[in-house]
Scaffold this motif. Structure first.
Motif, PDB file in Angstrom:
ATOM      1  N   ASN A  75       0.825  -1.205   0.000  1.00 13.11           N
ATOM      2  CA  ASN A  75       0.000   0.000   0.000  1.00 13.11           C
ATOM      3  C   ASN A  75       0.858   1.253   0.000  1.00 13.11           C
ATOM      4  O   ASN A  75       0.476   2.272  -0.593  1.00 13.11           O
ATOM      5  N   GLN A  76       2.013   1.188   0.650  1.00 14.73           N
ATOM      6  CA  GLN A  76       2.926   2.328   0.631  1.00 14.73           C
ATOM      7  C   GLN A  76       3.343   2.636  -0.801  1.00 14.73           C
ATOM      8  O   GLN A  76       3.422   3.799  -1.204  1.00 14.73           O
ATOM      9  N   LYS A  77       3.565   1.578  -1.591  1.00 22.70           N
ATOM     10  CA  LYS A  77       3.912   1.775  -3.005  1.00 22.70           C
ATOM     11  C   LYS A  77       2.733   2.365  -3.767  1.00 22.70           C
ATOM     12  O   LYS A  77       2.912   3.201  -4.655  1.00 22.70           O
ATOM     13  N   ASN A  78       1.516   1.943  -3.423  1.00 23.30           N
ATOM     14  CA  ASN A  78       0.335   2.515  -4.064  1.00 23.30           C
ATOM     15  C   ASN A  78       0.203   3.999  -3.760  1.00 23.30           C
ATOM     16  O   ASN A  78      -0.161   4.802  -4.625  1.00 23.30           O
ATOM     17  N   ILE A  79       0.503   4.372  -2.505  1.00 25.15           N
ATOM     18  CA  ILE A  79       0.428   5.778  -2.107  1.00 25.15           C
ATOM     19  C   ILE A  79       1.466   6.604  -2.867  1.00 25.15           C
ATOM     20  O   ILE A  79       1.175   7.681  -3.384  1.00 25.15           O
ATOM     21  N   GLN A  80       2.684   6.076  -2.938  1.00 20.17           N
ATOM     22  CA  GLN A  80       3.753   6.782  -3.653  1.00 20.17           C
ATOM     23  C   GLN A  80       3.411   6.938  -5.129  1.00 20.17           C
ATOM     24  O   GLN A  80       3.656   7.995  -5.727  1.00 20.17           O
ATOM     25  N   LYS A  81       2.820   5.904  -5.699  1.00 24.25           N
ATOM     26  CA  LYS A  81       2.423   5.954  -7.106  1.00 24.25           C
ATOM     27  C   LYS A  81       1.319   6.980  -7.308  1.00 24.25           C
ATOM     28  O   LYS A  81       1.345   7.760  -8.275  1.00 24.25           O
ATOM     29  N   ALA A  82       0.356   7.007  -6.381  1.00 29.09           N
ATOM     30  CA  ALA A  82      -0.745   7.962  -6.483  1.00 29.09           C
ATOM     31  C   ALA A  82      -0.243   9.390  -6.370  1.00 29.09           C
ATOM     32  O   ALA A  82      -0.703  10.285  -7.088  1.00 29.09           O
ATOM     33  N   VAL A  96      -6.708  10.009  -3.504  1.00 33.78           N
ATOM     34  CA  VAL A  96      -7.077   8.781  -2.823  1.00 33.78           C
ATOM     35  C   VAL A  96      -8.592   8.631  -2.874  1.00 33.78           C
ATOM     36  O   VAL A  96      -9.334   9.572  -2.631  1.00 33.78           O
ATOM     37  N   GLN A 146      -6.146   0.514  -4.780  1.00 35.08           N
ATOM     38  CA  GLN A 146      -6.176   1.925  -4.460  1.00 35.08           C
ATOM     39  C   GLN A 146      -5.147   2.246  -3.384  1.00 35.08           C
ATOM     40  O   GLN A 146      -4.749   1.385  -2.612  1.00 35.08           O
ATOM     41  N   ALA A 147      -4.768   3.511  -3.328  1.00 37.21           N
ATOM     42  CA  ALA A 147      -3.910   3.988  -2.252  1.00 37.21           C
ATOM     43  C   ALA A 147      -4.792   4.287  -1.042  1.00 37.21           C
ATOM     44  O   ALA A 147      -5.690   5.114  -1.110  1.00 37.21           O
ATOM     45  N   GLU A 184      -5.166   5.583   2.802  1.00 39.21           N
ATOM     46  CA  GLU A 184      -4.472   6.424   3.772  1.00 39.21           C
ATOM     47  C   GLU A 184      -5.120   6.400   5.147  1.00 39.21           C
ATOM     48  O   GLU A 184      -4.766   7.193   6.020  1.00 39.21           O
TER      49      GLU A 184
END
Length: 315
Positions: free
Chosen positions: A119-126, A133, A143-144, A146
């Motif tokens: 999920n951290q990678k998803n957040i960084q990608k987003a 989000v 999805q990212a 948070e």
């Protein structure tokens, strides 16, 4: 499983063949299960006749989908949940020929760490793509995220967990995990010492989370003890999740509760995600949830261990 449920599964999934296989069955203290031969390969059916079984299996289905979507930790492919007023509820999934976890202990640690970082990678990608989000994406499980929680209730054992979304992890853990379990004990038969210890501990919980500790929501298996881990010929496998987004350290608590994972597992995990300052105390704090949960499932045999952990934490 009653014939009506078998016929429902066969009809709704369009199997031309659906018959119980020899061997391949199994069960635990909560559910029973059997393998079935179909014209599209072997499948595994978990079943339970309790009135809230559908809620439990719906949560497991979504948890398996979420973990599978990360492409990290191998889980059985989930298919569908079936409910029948006369036969209870059933969860259909991929059949895997599981063996005791030996060869792939190290890989299990690596894959769990990769799951926790997904999920951290998803957040960084987003953030990189400047997308918001919660925007509708092709796969909702990528999805990212948070916040802490999950879109649906999930069960650790047969007790549903309150997965209502929260922005602050210590508050979420205190309210949605520990307090929830303690209230169940209080409603059942009460325990004066438990309540006295909790009145002190709940005020101390923020101390275990120093400001420099950054907690990014991780997708968790939620119930990764040795009995929910195995391997097939090519990879380690985890099953029976109680998934939600939380602090990655939470998964390591029950992992050590029954001594089922060896040093190779932990070394591989911490090579990717090193222990942060204050880990030992938080490990105890996360272990407390599982002792409370076992007390609620199996009775006061877990009272002594639960209160012992609480005494350690408040001193």
């Amino acid at each position: 499983m009653l014939k009506s449920m078998e016929e429902k599964i066969k009809f709704q999934l369009g199997f031309t063949e659906f018959r119980r296989a020899r061997g391949g069955g199994g069960g635990g203290c909560i559910n029973e299960g059997d393998a079935y031969e179909t014209d599209r390969g072997k499948v595994f059916v978990k079943r339970n006749s309790k009135k809230d079984a559908k809620l439990m299996f719906d949560g497991e289905l979504e948890g398996l989908k979420a973990i599978e979507a990360t492409g990290t930790l191998r889980v059985p492919h989930p298919m569908a949940v079936f409910d029948d007023p006369n036969a209870g509820c059933a969860l259909l999934m991929e059949y895997l020929d599981l063996k005791n976890l030996r060869k792939y202990s190290s890989q299990m640690g690596t894959d769990l760490a990769r799951l926790h970082l997904s999920n951290q990678k998803n957040i960084q990608k987003a953030e990189k793509e400047e997308s918001k989000v919660g925007e509708k994406q092709e796969d909702s499980h990528q999805q990212a995220i948070e916040k802490f929680g999950f879109d649906t209730p999930t069960c650790c054992g047969y007790i549903p967990m309150d997965n209502s979304w929260g922005e602050d992890w210590p508050q979420f853990y205190a309210r949605n995990r520990l307090e929830y379990q303690i209230k169940l004990i209080e409603e059942s038969n009460g325990d004066r010492e438990l309540m006295e210890l909790w009145s002190v501990l709940q005020l101390k919980i923020p101390v275990y989370f120093p400001k420099e500790l950054s907690i990014v929501p991780s997708l968790l298996h939620g119930d990764l003890w040795s009995g929910n881990a195995a391997e097939i010929d090519s990879t380690p496998v985890a099953f029976d999740p109680a998934a939600f987004y939380g602090h990655h350290e939470f998964d390591l608590a029950i992992a050590g509760m029954f001594g089922g994972f060896n040093s190779q597992f932990y070394n591989a995990y911490h090579e990717i995600i090193p222990k942060a300052k204050g880990f030992p105390k938080r490990h105890k704090l996360y272990l407390l949830f599982h002792h409370l949960n076992h007390w609620n499932h199996f009775g006061s045999g877990y009272r002594s261990s639960t209160l012992g952990i609480m005494r350690e934490l408040v001193n």
